[in-house]
Design an enzyme around this catalytic site. Structure first.
Site, PDB file in Angstrom:
ATOM      1  N   LYS A 190      -5.497 -17.356 -13.457  1.00  0.00           N
ATOM      2  CA  LYS A 190      -6.595 -18.299 -13.193  1.00  0.00           C
ATOM      3  C   LYS A 190      -7.070 -18.754 -14.575  1.00  0.00           C
ATOM      4  O   LYS A 190      -8.256 -18.661 -14.924  1.00  0.00           O
ATOM      5  CB  LYS A 190      -7.692 -17.581 -12.383  1.00  0.00           C
ATOM      6  CG  LYS A 190      -8.751 -18.498 -11.806  1.00  0.00           C
ATOM      7  CD  LYS A 190      -8.274 -19.375 -10.671  1.00  0.00           C
ATOM      8  CE  LYS A 190      -9.368 -20.331 -10.241  1.00  0.00           C
ATOM      9  NZ  LYS A 190      -8.872 -21.398  -9.350  1.00  0.00           N
ATOM     10  N   ASP A 246      -3.282  -7.552  -5.471  1.00  0.00           N
ATOM     11  CA  ASP A 246      -3.735  -6.848  -4.271  1.00  0.00           C
ATOM     12  C   ASP A 246      -3.736  -7.815  -3.087  1.00  0.00           C
ATOM     13  O   ASP A 246      -3.191  -7.531  -2.006  1.00  0.00           O
ATOM     14  CB  ASP A 246      -5.162  -6.320  -4.542  1.00  0.00           C
ATOM     15  CG  ASP A 246      -5.645  -5.353  -3.479  1.00  0.00           C
ATOM     16  OD1 ASP A 246      -4.867  -5.053  -2.563  1.00  0.00           O
ATOM     17  OD2 ASP A 246      -6.798  -4.903  -3.576  1.00  0.00           O
ATOM     18  N   ASP A 250      -0.479  -8.352  -0.062  1.00  0.00           N
ATOM     19  CA  ASP A 250      -0.739  -8.139   1.369  1.00  0.00           C
ATOM     20  C   ASP A 250      -0.411  -9.396   2.175  1.00  0.00           C
ATOM     21  O   ASP A 250       0.144  -9.309   3.269  1.00  0.00           O
ATOM     22  CB  ASP A 250      -2.204  -7.752   1.613  1.00  0.00           C
ATOM     23  CG  ASP A 250      -2.392  -6.244   1.598  1.00  0.00           C
ATOM     24  OD1 ASP A 250      -1.505  -5.559   1.044  1.00  0.00           O
ATOM     25  OD2 ASP A 250      -3.397  -5.760   2.135  1.00  0.00           O
TER      26      ASP A 250
END
Ligand code: NAD
Length: 356
Positions: A190, A246, A250
């Site tokens: 980012k 994370d 997922d």
């Protein structure tokens, strides 16, 4: 080569037994030693990560881990809960590099919530930094807001930070993983908003000089999330920080729709690693002989590839898994009409047979 076998709780022992069976027919002379961990560790010696288990994990060249946890331990104080064993192993073994493949075998394309043509044959790898970032950065806490329009109110705060060495070592893991695959790496950051991730981008770009055979590109995390559901097959390897990894790993796992199929690895600086299925101990189906052992068997294949340097044996296992799926064998979690429902042991035996 020594492998520490830590089956753990719930379905852990059932699925790990199948992976051990597979390792045993490869014709290699692995030394395998089993020790209790999680709830089983607590029952055996009053701690989820007994000293002897940690010693074995440290001595071994790799760790094959089942899963830990059971609702019956939910009332224990936090340091004694089974899940603490994983954190203890990560910390003590210095496992900072988390490798999570998301693979969707064409035979299971209907399991995904996305259209089969978007995901069928998906094979991507997410490399997530596991021990740094905003999850561990100090200072953190709740304090009195020192400035701005909410001055004087309570505020929660955390610190995002990455040291150069931390970024370099995860970048090396990712570039080396890409070398073993399609040689394409996407670094997700980012950098347009966060200093930490402009720094991340600069360091990854610098490490790239050592891997001229790998094509590197950079992508902002919001775009990466979008591309993962729009055109996931465009990715080969993704590397990112702890928090973005994370979330993205997922999301990528769920693209495949089948939790019983996904392996994972956590590596240290010397490629020693802990290998485990991405799912938990599934206490709801433990002891019923119906759990899918394929994520654990595929974790053993990753162990051969990344820690034990046995590429060919890793390929053999992965091809055997493809073969049993092509034969139409399915455990209950991936079953659909027209296929043959099998139990944990039958699935393990089928992989063993396919290897022969
Ligand atoms: P879970 O992954 O254990 O189970 C979620 C659902 O998926 C359940 O319905 C389960 O039956 C099913 N499932 C999981 N693995 C399967 C397999 N191999 N074959 C067929 N079905 C499978 O997650 P949960 O229910 O949220 O957690 C159960 C316990 O596992 C908790 O104690 C949790 O803390 C622990 N846990 C451990 C790990 C780990 O050991 N790394 C990871 C996640 C959760």
């Amino acid at each position: 080569m020594k492998i520490a076998i830590l089956p753990g709780d719930g379905i852990g022992p059932e699925i790990v037994a199948q992976a051990v069976k597979v390792l045993n027919v490869l014709g290699e002379s692995f030394e395998m030693e089993t020790a209790p961990v999680g709830g089983a560790g607590y029952e055996a010696s009053g701690h989820p990560l007994p000293d002897a288990t940690l010693k074995l994990a440290k001595e071994a060249d790799a760790v094959l881990f089942g899963a830990v946890g059971d609702w019956k331990y939910d009332t224990l104080e936090r340091p004694l809960r089974p899940e603490q064993a994983i954190l203890g192993l990560r910390k003590n073994l210095g496992l900072f590099g988390n490798l999570r493949p998301a693979i969707l075998y064409p035979e299971l394309a209907n399991a995904s919530t996305l259209k089969p043509e978007i995901v069928s044959g998906l094979d991507i790898l997410i490399v997530r930094e596991l021990t740094g970032d905003i999850y561990f950065g100090q200072p953190r806490g709740v304090r009195e807001c020192p400035d701005g329009p909410f001055k004087g109110q309570r505020e929660g705060f955390d610190t995002m930070r990455y040291a150069e060495g931390e970024i370099r070592r995860i970048a090396h893991v990712a570039f080396q993983a890409a070398q073993k695959r399609d040689k394409r790496l996407t670094s997700v950051d980012k950098a347009n908003v966060l200093e930490t991730f402009q720094f991340w981008k600069d360091i990854v770009t610098d490490v790239h000089k050592e891997y001229p055979d790998v094509a590197l590109d950079h992508m902002y995390v919001d775009n990466a999330a979008m591309q993962l559901v729009r055109a996931p097959k465009k990715f080969d390897v993704i590397v990112t920080g702890n928090m973005f990894g994370d979330i993205l790993s997922d999301a990528a796992a769920m693209l495949t729709g089948s939790i019983g199929m996904l392996p994972s690895a956590s590596l240290d600086a010397n490629n020693k690693g802990l290998y485990e299925p991405s799912h938990g101990s599934a206490p709801d189906i433990a002891g019923k002989g119906i759990a899918n052992p394929l994520a654990t068997i595929l974790s053993a294949a990753m162990m051969l590839r990344y820690s034990l340097n046995k590429q060919e044996q890793a390929n053999r296992i992965e091809n055997a898994v493809k073969k049993v799926l092509a034969q139409g064998l399915r455990t209950v979690d991936i079953y659909e009409e027209g296929t043959t429902k099998v139990g944990t042991e039958e699935m393990g035996n089928a992989v063993v047979k396919a290897l022969a």
